[in-house]
Design a protein around this motif. Sequence first.
Motif, short mmCIF file in Angstrom:
data_model
loop_
_atom_site.label_atom_id
_atom_site.label_comp_id
_atom_site.label_asym_id
_atom_site.label_seq_id
_atom_site.Cartn_x
_atom_site.Cartn_y
_atom_site.Cartn_z
N ILE A 180 1.17 -1.08 -0.05
CA ILE A 180 0.20 -0.16 0.34
C ILE A 180 0.55 1.33 0.21
O ILE A 180 0.65 2.08 -0.77
CB ILE A 180 -0.94 0.06 1.53
N GLN A 181 1.97 1.30 0.54
CA GLN A 181 2.79 2.86 0.51
C GLN A 181 3.67 3.24 -0.02
O GLN A 181 3.77 4.00 -1.05
CB GLN A 181 3.66 2.34 1.86
N GLN A 182 4.17 1.58 -1.03
CA GLN A 182 4.14 1.87 -2.34
C GLN A 182 3.50 1.73 -3.06
O GLN A 182 3.50 3.04 -3.92
CB GLN A 182 5.39 0.30 -2.85
N MET A 183 2.40 1.81 -3.86
CA MET A 183 0.84 2.33 -4.56
C MET A 183 0.11 3.07 -4.12
O MET A 183 -0.03 4.21 -5.31
CB MET A 183 -0.07 1.16 -4.27
N LEU A 184 0.79 4.06 -3.24
CA LEU A 184 0.18 5.61 -2.27
C LEU A 184 1.48 5.96 -3.74
O LEU A 184 0.63 7.30 -3.83
CB LEU A 184 0.11 5.42 -0.96
N LYS A 185 2.34 5.98 -3.10
CA LYS A 185 3.31 7.07 -4.01
C LYS A 185 3.49 6.82 -5.65
O LYS A 185 3.77 8.35 -6.08
CB LYS A 185 5.09 6.14 -3.39
N GLN A 186 3.22 5.95 -6.19
CA GLN A 186 2.75 5.89 -7.45
C GLN A 186 1.18 5.91 -7.87
O GLN A 186 1.14 6.29 -9.55
CB GLN A 186 3.83 4.39 -8.35
N GLY A 187 0.21 6.19 -7.46
CA GLY A 187 -0.41 6.83 -7.99
C GLY A 187 -1.72 5.41 -8.02
O GLY A 187 -2.94 5.71 -8.23
N GLY A 188 -1.75 4.62 -7.33
CA GLY A 188 -2.95 3.47 -8.05
C GLY A 188 -2.04 1.73 -7.93
O GLY A 188 -1.12 1.78 -7.69
N GLY A 189 -2.39 0.93 -7.34
CA GLY A 189 -2.94 -0.95 -7.65
C GLY A 189 -3.70 -1.42 -7.02
O GLY A 189 -4.66 -0.74 -7.54
N SER A 190 -3.54 -2.62 -7.36
CA SER A 190 -4.22 -3.43 -7.09
C SER A 190 -3.56 -4.85 -6.31
O SER A 190 -2.47 -5.34 -6.44
CB SER A 190 -4.34 -4.35 -8.72
N ILE A 191 -4.06 -4.83 -5.29
CA ILE A 191 -3.87 -6.21 -3.80
C ILE A 191 -4.80 -6.97 -4.63
O ILE A 191 -6.06 -7.01 -4.36
CB ILE A 191 -3.80 -5.19 -2.55
N VAL A 192 -5.17 -8.56 -4.84
CA VAL A 192 -5.57 -9.60 -4.50
C VAL A 192 -4.86 -10.72 -3.13
O VAL A 192 -3.66 -11.09 -3.19
CB VAL A 192 -5.65 -10.33 -5.86
N ASN A 193 -5.85 -11.05 -2.39
CA ASN A 193 -5.23 -11.46 -0.93
C ASN A 193 -5.41 -12.93 -1.18
O ASN A 193 -6.74 -13.16 -1.84
CB ASN A 193 -5.68 -11.15 -0.10
N THR A 194 -4.83 -13.89 -1.37
CA THR A 194 -5.88 -15.71 -1.13
C THR A 194 -5.89 -15.81 -0.12
O THR A 194 -5.60 -15.99 0.57
CB THR A 194 -4.59 -16.75 -1.52
N ALA A 195 -7.10 -16.10 0.57
CA ALA A 195 -7.89 -16.16 1.35
C ALA A 195 -8.60 -17.72 1.63
O ALA A 195 -7.15 -18.42 0.68
CB ALA A 195 -9.62 -15.33 1.70
N SER A 196 -9.20 -17.62 1.70
CA SER A 196 -10.42 -19.39 1.18
C SER A 196 -12.23 -19.13 1.14
O SER A 196 -12.64 -18.31 1.67
CB SER A 196 -9.42 -20.12 2.56
N ALA A 197 -12.14 -21.02 0.77
CA ALA A 197 -13.96 -21.00 1.62
C ALA A 197 -13.62 -21.14 2.66
O ALA A 197 -13.94 -20.57 3.26
CB ALA A 197 -13.69 -21.86 0.74
N ALA A 198 -12.58 -21.29 3.75
CA ALA A 198 -12.46 -21.25 4.86
C ALA A 198 -13.05 -19.98 5.80
O ALA A 198 -12.70 -20.23 6.64
CB ALA A 198 -11.18 -22.19 5.73
N GLY A 199 -12.69 -18.72 4.43
CA GLY A 199 -12.77 -17.77 5.36
C GLY A 199 -13.99 -17.30 4.97
O GLY A 199 -14.26 -16.19 5.46
N LEU A 200 -14.88 -18.24 5.20
CA LEU A 200 -16.55 -17.64 5.02
C LEU A 200 -16.87 -18.53 5.02
O LEU A 200 -18.29 -17.94 5.63
CB LEU A 200 -16.71 -17.59 3.03
N VAL A 201 -16.99 -19.79 5.74
CA VAL A 201 -17.42 -20.83 6.62
C VAL A 201 -16.48 -21.30 7.50
O VAL A 201 -15.57 -21.60 7.00
CB VAL A 201 -18.03 -22.06 5.55
N GLY A 202 -17.24 -22.47 9.06
CA GLY A 202 -16.83 -22.88 9.89
C GLY A 202 -16.30 -23.99 8.77
O GLY A 202 -16.78 -24.36 8.16
#
Length: 253
Positions: A128-150
């Motif tokens: 985020i700090q780097q993307m703020l300096k350059q004016g934008g960007g995209s971050i995608v995190n790998t969560a899981s179906a286990a991040g939505l249900v037990g």
Amino acid sequence: MSRRLEGKAALVTGAGSGIGRAAAAVFAREGARVIVSDVNVPGGAETVAAIQKQGGEARFIRCDISKPAEVEALIRGAVEAFGRLDCAVNNAGISGVMAPTGDYPEDMWDRIMATNLKGVWLCMKQEIQQMLKQGGGSIVNTASAAGLVGVPMAPAYVAAKHGVVGLTKTAALEYAKANIRINAVCPGVVRTPMITVATDGNPEIEAAVIAAEPVGRMGTPEEIGEALVWLSSGAASFITGAALPVDGGLVAQ
């Protein structure tokens, strides 16, 4: 045919195998210059070699994402290599052991949280700090179906992945007006080294896992890689704060 990420600079953590390797390959195929990162040096080198064999551009930087100094060095190295950071995929993670909540080993809990949740936050912080300096960007995190249900017997993994989804949504709101899109993918059961370890090579366990998927099969790392690249591309320009299930219908049940 135009390539969706022509000239972009991308980073993929956990790219020494599985989903990360497949994602790095798809980024390169779509024209991005890719920083491949992992604690697994031989695996990372194999990923870079495979990309270069296909005519893509990739470099390897070793990083343990649970260590702040190493994450800082990773982002600094990525920017030194390619001049900027347009796309970041925070994919590195571990599965841990299977045990009920009341018996879960504290040392394993701490290890999973350090990598799967704190590690993602450490990466995001620098990206985020780097993307703020350059004016934008995209971050995608790998969560899981286990991040939505037990998921029984996986309390630390589930807690960490739910945390990744919450962190993704919060950061997306914070930086939406700064032209930084932040999303997550939530894979279902995918045929990777991690799932091989989880099923312990037992055909009966594997059959039970597959039976949980409405589509009747495991996903492939390449299918998750395609989703990661799509969310990183201009085709998803109006999407931020999403936790996208890529799971064969698993969490729709």
